[in-house]
Design a protein around this motif. Structure first.
Motif, PDB file in Angstrom:
ATOM      1  N   ALA A  99      -6.953   3.401   2.913  1.00  0.00           N
ATOM      2  CA  ALA A  99      -7.153   2.401   1.877  1.00  0.00           C
ATOM      3  C   ALA A  99      -6.320   1.155   2.190  1.00  0.00           C
ATOM      4  O   ALA A  99      -5.433   1.192   3.049  1.00  0.00           O
ATOM      5  CB  ALA A  99      -6.741   2.990   0.523  1.00  0.00           C
ATOM      6  N   PRO A 100      -6.596   0.035   1.509  1.00  0.00           N
ATOM      7  CA  PRO A 100      -5.764  -1.157   1.701  1.00  0.00           C
ATOM      8  C   PRO A 100      -4.283  -0.850   1.454  1.00  0.00           C
ATOM      9  O   PRO A 100      -3.936  -0.148   0.500  1.00  0.00           O
ATOM     10  CB  PRO A 100      -6.311  -2.144   0.658  1.00  0.00           C
ATOM     11  N   ARG A 101      -3.437  -1.339   2.327  1.00  0.00           N
ATOM     12  CA  ARG A 101      -1.972  -1.165   2.269  1.00  0.00           C
ATOM     13  C   ARG A 101      -1.537   0.283   2.497  1.00  0.00           C
ATOM     14  O   ARG A 101      -0.393   0.629   2.246  1.00  0.00           O
ATOM     15  CB  ARG A 101      -1.404  -1.693   0.946  1.00  0.00           C
ATOM     16  N   GLN A 102      -2.442   1.130   2.969  1.00  0.00           N
ATOM     17  CA  GLN A 102      -2.087   2.496   3.340  1.00  0.00           C
ATOM     18  C   GLN A 102      -2.146   2.623   4.854  1.00  0.00           C
ATOM     19  O   GLN A 102      -3.058   2.106   5.490  1.00  0.00           O
ATOM     20  CB  GLN A 102      -3.062   3.502   2.705  1.00  0.00           C
ATOM     21  N   SER A 103      -1.148   3.301   5.432  1.00  0.00           N
ATOM     22  CA  SER A 103      -1.135   3.453   6.878  1.00  0.00           C
ATOM     23  C   SER A 103      -2.218   4.432   7.326  1.00  0.00           C
ATOM     24  O   SER A 103      -2.530   5.383   6.593  1.00  0.00           O
ATOM     25  CB  SER A 103       0.230   3.948   7.367  1.00  0.00           C
ATOM     26  N   PRO A 104      -2.810   4.229   8.497  1.00  0.00           N
ATOM     27  CA  PRO A 104      -3.813   5.177   9.002  1.00  0.00           C
ATOM     28  C   PRO A 104      -3.243   6.597   9.133  1.00  0.00           C
ATOM     29  O   PRO A 104      -3.940   7.575   8.867  1.00  0.00           O
ATOM     30  CB  PRO A 104      -4.189   4.601  10.370  1.00  0.00           C
ATOM     31  N   GLU A 105      -1.955   6.693   9.560  1.00  0.00           N
ATOM     32  CA  GLU A 105      -1.340   8.016   9.712  1.00  0.00           C
ATOM     33  C   GLU A 105      -1.251   8.737   8.374  1.00  0.00           C
ATOM     34  O   GLU A 105      -1.522   9.938   8.283  1.00  0.00           O
ATOM     35  CB  GLU A 105       0.064   7.898  10.319  1.00  0.00           C
ATOM     36  N   ASP A 106      -0.874   7.994   7.316  1.00  0.00           N
ATOM     37  CA  ASP A 106      -0.738   8.622   5.999  1.00  0.00           C
ATOM     38  C   ASP A 106      -2.095   9.066   5.465  1.00  0.00           C
ATOM     39  O   ASP A 106      -2.223  10.156   4.901  1.00  0.00           O
ATOM     40  CB  ASP A 106      -0.088   7.639   5.022  1.00  0.00           C
ATOM     41  N   ALA A 107      -3.118   8.236   5.654  1.00  0.00           N
ATOM     42  CA  ALA A 107      -4.458   8.601   5.183  1.00  0.00           C
ATOM     43  C   ALA A 107      -4.957   9.856   5.894  1.00  0.00           C
ATOM     44  O   ALA A 107      -5.510  10.771   5.256  1.00  0.00           O
ATOM     45  CB  ALA A 107      -5.422   7.442   5.424  1.00  0.00           C
ATOM     46  N   ALA A 108      -4.753   9.917   7.215  1.00  0.00           N
ATOM     47  CA  ALA A 108      -5.200  11.093   7.969  1.00  0.00           C
ATOM     48  C   ALA A 108      -4.419  12.331   7.557  1.00  0.00           C
ATOM     49  O   ALA A 108      -4.996  13.421   7.428  1.00  0.00           O
ATOM     50  CB  ALA A 108      -5.035  10.837   9.465  1.00  0.00           C
TER      51      ALA A 108
END
Length: 328
Positions: A99-108
């Motif tokens: 999501a916007p302002r979310q890191s790709p690592e955290d989303a995964a």
């Protein structure tokens, strides 16, 4: 001439020690034991150790993130490897777009934990074992230090925890990655390497590529020392949580202002962190918590208003108590 014995999987001893410390998973002895299996070196070594310890009970759970072209290859390798072992293989495909302002690592990571928990619950598994090792723990501690984290961050990754209603365990936190890879190569077991691990746009990868080798050169064998520091931080945090529980029993939940003001500023901060975390999963920044403590101290009249941004919501005054309003 006798054939030399194959080297012992270092994960087997680590897994046995973890079960001794953490009690394994409290479930019937017939329940499946799930392994988060990416096909990489750490999860491969863990899967083999688990299969040795619990023959016939192990299930490999693979999460397909769909974020890179190599993901289909990882899935095919993991499935084929499990077939050679006679291990049940289950796969979940997730949308790990950030999501916007979310890191790709955290989303995964969040998508992966949700998928693993859902698969484990569908299978009736006792829990899910994860393959994070000593290098991962060291990276987590260094990342926390670089961000000025408090004790929860410095405590790094726990050996056993619950998320999404499922128990997770990390039995390999004392084992360096090099030991796992050396054993797999010596034993002739194939594994995959994720090319994204070399992408130094990601902070954790820069720590792995640049900081860990420098620490090793200056402080050989430093990983157990960082792990020990993380364990000390975790112990201290547990004591602070116990103190917060005692203080919140006195202040009530949500906390009464007059009762809070009877505590030292440090105990107020500890109690408020615990209340916010437990009530709404909210983590106040250092600046937000300082501002809130100042308002609590200044709240000596009925007309004093409190309305402060904390995490994604607001802490307000409601009569003689504080309230936290999450965003709608």
């Amino acid at each position: 001439m006798s054939t030399p014995l194959a080297p012992a999987n270092p994960c087997e001893q680590a897994l046995a020690a973890w079960c001794g410390r953490c009690g394994g998973f409290d479930a019937p002895v017939t329940a499946p034991v799930a392994i988060a299996f990416s096909g990489g070196a750490d999860s491969t070594a863990l899967l083999l150790a688990a299969q040795q310890r619990w023959p016939g009970r192990v299930v490999a759970l693979h999460v397909h993130h769909g974020l890179q072209a190599a993901a289909d290859g990882f899935s095919a390798h993991a499935r084929a490897f499990c077939a050679t072992l006679g291990v049940r293989f289950e796969e979940a495909r997730v949308n790990a777009t950030h999501a916007p302002r979310q890191s790709p690592e955290d989303a995964a990571r969040q998508a992966r934990y949700r998928a693993l928990a859902q698969l484990a619950q569908q299978l009736g598994a006792a829990g899910v074992l994860l393959g994070q090792h000593a290098d991962d723990q060291a990276e987590t501690v260094l990342l926390a230090l670089s961000r000025g984290a408090g004790l929860p961050g410095l405590a790094a990754m726990p050996e056993r925890f619950e998320r999404h209603g499922t128990l997770f365990g990390r039995p390999l936190l004392a084992l360096p990655s090099a030991d796992l890879r050396a054993w797999l190569l010596a034993a002739g077991h194939a594994f995959v390497d994720d090319p994204s691990n070399d992408d130094q746009r990601f902070t954790r990868n820069r720590i792995r590529a640049l900081l860990l080798p420098a620490w090793e050169a200056s402080f050989p064998g430093f990983r157990p020392m960082l792990a020990r520091s993380a364990a000390h931080a975790a112990q201290a945090q547990r004591l602070l949580d116990e103190l917060a529980t005692i203080d919140l029993a006195a202040t009530g939940t949500p906390p009464a202002l007059a009762a809070l003001q009877c505590l030292s500023r440090e105990r107020q901060a500890n109690a408020l962190r615990h209340w916010l975390r437990g009530t709404a999963g909210a983590a106040a920044s250092a600046a937000q918590l300082d501002a809130l403590l100042d308002q609590v101290a200044a709240c000596t009249t009925r007309g004093h208003r409190i309305h402060l941004k904390v995490a994604s919501g607001f802490v307000t005054r409601d009569g003689e108590r504080l309230r936290y309003a999450a965003p709608i």
